[in-house]
Design an enzyme around this catalytic site. Structure first.
Site, short mmCIF file in Angstrom:
data_model
loop_
_atom_site.label_atom_id
_atom_site.label_comp_id
_atom_site.label_asym_id
_atom_site.label_seq_id
_atom_site.Cartn_x
_atom_site.Cartn_y
_atom_site.Cartn_z
N CYS A 1 0.85 -1.20 0.00
CA CYS A 1 0.00 0.00 0.00
C CYS A 1 0.88 1.25 0.00
CB CYS A 1 -0.91 0.01 1.22
SG CYS A 1 -2.11 -1.33 1.30
N ASP B 1 27.78 2.13 21.65
CA ASP B 1 27.95 3.33 22.49
C ASP B 1 28.80 2.93 23.69
OD1 ASP B 1 27.35 5.90 23.78
OD2 ASP B 1 26.12 4.66 25.11
#
Length: 748
Positions: free
Chosen positions: A25, A441
């Site tokens: 869609c 990190d």
């Protein structure tokens, strides 16, 4: 999703798109918009947003009209901080109500069809009564989507579900009213024979109701997952202060909502409070904990003239700040936009079932029509021909397919939750298969995220005396480094004396009287102000400590510097093993941090990460750029982080793994959440996600294999309803059993 760029676009708008049921869609809307003159559009199914650049000859109403002409809805969304705050139950209530209706009504229909003992004299009419609301009301989203697709010449899973359930239901109605199925006392023949039938006594109500329920359950849980797509933005915006104390021209104070703050206003920040907005300190000095935004583990000392950032925490003294940026101009708001841009720019992974059905659905419909034409042409009669054609549609209806993804995901996520791993949705799993680089990190991910006392360097003084006197003073301070010293002293000594006098020297340290000794604890400048020379044997220690990136705190009493305290954010005990496990999965570790180069390389050495794979002193937007650069080099990137400064990079990465001990913004932006805060869980998460994806793939294979194998029988008119029912049941049982094997997954 491919983004096509154009030149000359002078405006950009973001539209909220409604009515999308699958990734195809989004692709259809995108194609329609990009056909407009001067328009470049990307549509994201996961976030239900369309990002559109357009030229002077196009207006926003034109864009909305194009989306609506494609069969969907579009509107300009409200700003995230003032937008609609609809609750999840309100948004999902219609879908949830349809699912509950389907479950309650279809259960007895399936039971009566599959258990002959339950087939009383008029059982078939009760089945019709119960199945009718399921196939009409509950299945309406599939019928509506199928009609929309048909108007645009497209076919998706919705088309197959709608056509299959409608064919099964209508044929059952025909058999009941015009065939022999409505005869009192009729039962499904419990025999496995292959023979041609005119279909007059066959019922497929259990197939129509069961398929609707299974597929609807999958849609509901998918909608719940999609509802969280904007949660990262909400979490970021929630980090900011809500109220602010504004200093009035007459010297008074007034508490206002932060939204009423204007550039140039002076506002007060007390110890422990969040700084309301970006600004410049005009009075006072303090330590500001900016680790959530910058990743820097050491608090930043600020004084008059220094810039401060909104949402950071004042860890020390009283500050008066002049607001320099407010609202959408603040760093926090810019970070929220970074997260949103990363989410919109990340192509939504299409479901495997949707990909296959783009080909499978048209083939099945064409085969059903060909079957009808063949048997009519061969003189078999309209009833027999129609029976064979409908059998093709029914046997192709994806009963097991409806279970393939939800059951594997349910078992996989359930097992993951037991191991401290939360998987957000099936689209996440495809990313794990391709990942070859893991960006880590530092602060709070591979390290503890808090300052700790690493060592006490006191060659000529008893360490216990150093900790007792320094700890007593630091225990009276609110500074994060002071807390590290005090906690270490308390852990070793149990109790600490109470200072007879205490003074905090902003930006330098503390001083006071403890047990009759004049004690100083702080930076070298504090010692210099008291004209205390640094002994040669401690000078080398101070230099070595600062070279490694650790923080050095000097301790002096009675006119002599006696010790150097080494403070640092320490590596978690489990992190080196976690790095080894990630390498064993074929992943290359890269350390990415906002901390300085010395600290980053010191940590990398402990983790055995190559110096070339260390990237330090980066800002939040730089983290996103690093991930993008790795992706542009052909790498599929996983990002592991825990802070607000990691949120945008987590959203940009192909796979985001958020530490559950971190901030809500990071957790919401990630694809996988590691509840334990143990980096070893990252390797387990990748292994579990890959295995769950493999289970889904095998489920899908067998679900389609069952359809494909049974289609020739259906087209030949030889499909006995009991064989069809047994095959459907076996396929579903296999899918469930295969999925349950995930319960045996073990952490390494």
């Amino acid at each position: 999703m491919t983004v096509r760029t154009t030149t000359g676009a002078d405006a950009e708008v973001e539209l909220s798109v409604g009515g999308m049921t699958c990734a195809s869609c989004a692709a259809r809307i995108e194609r329609k918009l990009n056909r407009m003159e001067g328009v470049t559009a990307t549509v994201n199914y996961a976030t239900e947003k369309a990002r559109i650049s357009y030229g002077a000859g196009v207006t926003v109403p034109d864009l909305i009209a194009t989306v609506e002409a494609t069969g969907y809805t579009a509107r300009e969304p409200s700003p995230p901080d003032v937008g609609e705050q609809r609750s999840e139950p309100d948004e999902l209530r219609p879908l949830r109500d349809r699912l509950l209706t389907a479950v309650v009504l279809s259960a007895p229909v399936v039971a009566m069809a599959m258990i002959p003992a339950l087939q009383f004299e008029y059982w078939q009419w009760l089945s019709l009564t119960l199945a009718a609301p399921v196939v009409t009301y509950a299945a309406w989203p599939f019928h509506r989507a199928a009609l929309t697709n048909a108007r645009h010449g497209a076919a998706t899973m919705d088309t197959l579900v709608s056509v299959g359930t409608t064919a099964a239901f209508l044929w059952s109605v025909w058999a009941l009213f015009l065939g022999t199925a409505g005869t009192p006392g009729m039962t499904h023949p419990f025999e496995f024979t292959v023979a041609r039938s005119d279909g007059a006594g066959n019922l497929y109500l259990e197939a129509a109701a069961g398929v609707t329920t299974f597929i609807l359950a999958g849609r509901y849980f998918e909608a719940r997952a999609k509802r969280r797509a904007g949660a990262a933005l909400r979490a970021l915006l929630e980090l900011g202060a809500k109220d602010v104390t504004v200093l009035l021209p007459d010297g008074g104070e007034e508490t206002r909502p932060v939204s009423d703050l204007a550039v140039g206003d002076h506002f007060l920040v007390r110890p422990g409070e969040k700084i309301a907005t970006d600004g410049t300190v005009v009075e006072g000095s303090s330590a500001v904990d900016a680790s959530m935004l910058t990743g820097e583990s050491v608090p930043v000392e600020v004084t008059a003239g220094d810039a401060v950032t909104g949402a950071t925490v004042n860890a020390g003294g009283r500050l008066v700040v002049r607001a320099t940026r407010v609202g959408a101009d603040t760093q926090l708001a810019r970070m929220a936009r970074l997260v949103e841009d990363a989410q919109n720019g990340k192509a939504s992974a299409q479901r495997l079932a949707d990909r296959i059905s783009a080909v499978f659905v048209p083939v099945v419909i064409a085969l059903a029509l060909a079957t009808l034409g063949f048997w009519i042409g061969n003189g078999a009669g309209t009833t027999a021909a129609f029976t064979a054609a409908v059998a093709v549609l029914i046997i192709a209806c994806p009963c097991a397919l409806g279970l393939a993804t939800p059951t594997a995901l349910m078992v996989g996520t359930g097992r993951g939750a037991q191991l401290g791993i939360l998987i957000k949705g099936p689209e996440v799993l495809e990313s794990t298969r391709r990942v070859d680089t893991v960006v880590l990190d530092k602060t709070g991910t591979v390290t503890t995220g808090r300052m700790s006392l690493v060592a006490v360097h006191s060659p000529d003084t008893d360490e216990t005396d150093v900790l007792r006197l320094a700890g007593a003073l630091e225990h009276a301070s609110e500074h994060p480094i002071a807390r590290a010293v005090a906690d270490a002293a308390l852990a070793k000594l149990g109790t600490l004396p109470t200072p007879e006098d205490f003074t905090a020297v902003p930006g330098l340290g503390v001083q006071g009287i403890v047990e009759g000794h004049a004690v100083l604890v702080g930076r070298p400048r504090l010692m210099a102000e008291w004209s205390l020379p640094l002994p040669a044997h401690l000078a080398g220690t101070l230099t070595a400590t600062e070279t490694t990136g650790h923080t050095a705190v000097l301790v002096a009493w009675d006119g002599e510097v006696r010790a150097v305290l080494e403070i640092a954010d320490t590596v978690k005990e489990t992190s080196p093993e976690a790095i080894r496990r990630l390498r064993a999965l074929g992943l290359r570790p890269v350390l990415l941090t906002g901390d300085n180069e010395a600290v980053a390389h010191s940590v990398a050495r402990e983790l055995d990460i190559a110096p070339d794979d260390v990237i330090a002193e980066v800002l939040p937007q730089d983290k996103v750029d690093v991930v993008k650069r790795l992706q542009s080099q052909g790498h599929s990137v996983a990002m592991v982080g825990d802070g607000v400064n990691d949120a945008a990079a987590l959203a940009q990465a192909d796979l985001g793994l958020a530490m559950g001990t971190g901030t809500d913004a990071a957790i919401e932006a990630g694809d996988l959440t590691l509840v334990r805060g143990d980096l070893r869980a990252a390797a387990d998460a990748v292994r579990l996600a890959r295995r769950t994806l493999g289970t889904i793939r095998s489920n899908l294979f067998w679900a389609f294999a069952y359809n494909v194998a049974a289609l020739p029988l259906a087209a030949s008119g030889l499909l006995n309803p009991m064989i069809a029912g047994a095959a459907m049941a076996f396929s579903s049982v296999f899918v469930v059993g295969n999925s349950l094997r995930l319960r045996t997954f073990r952490a390494a």
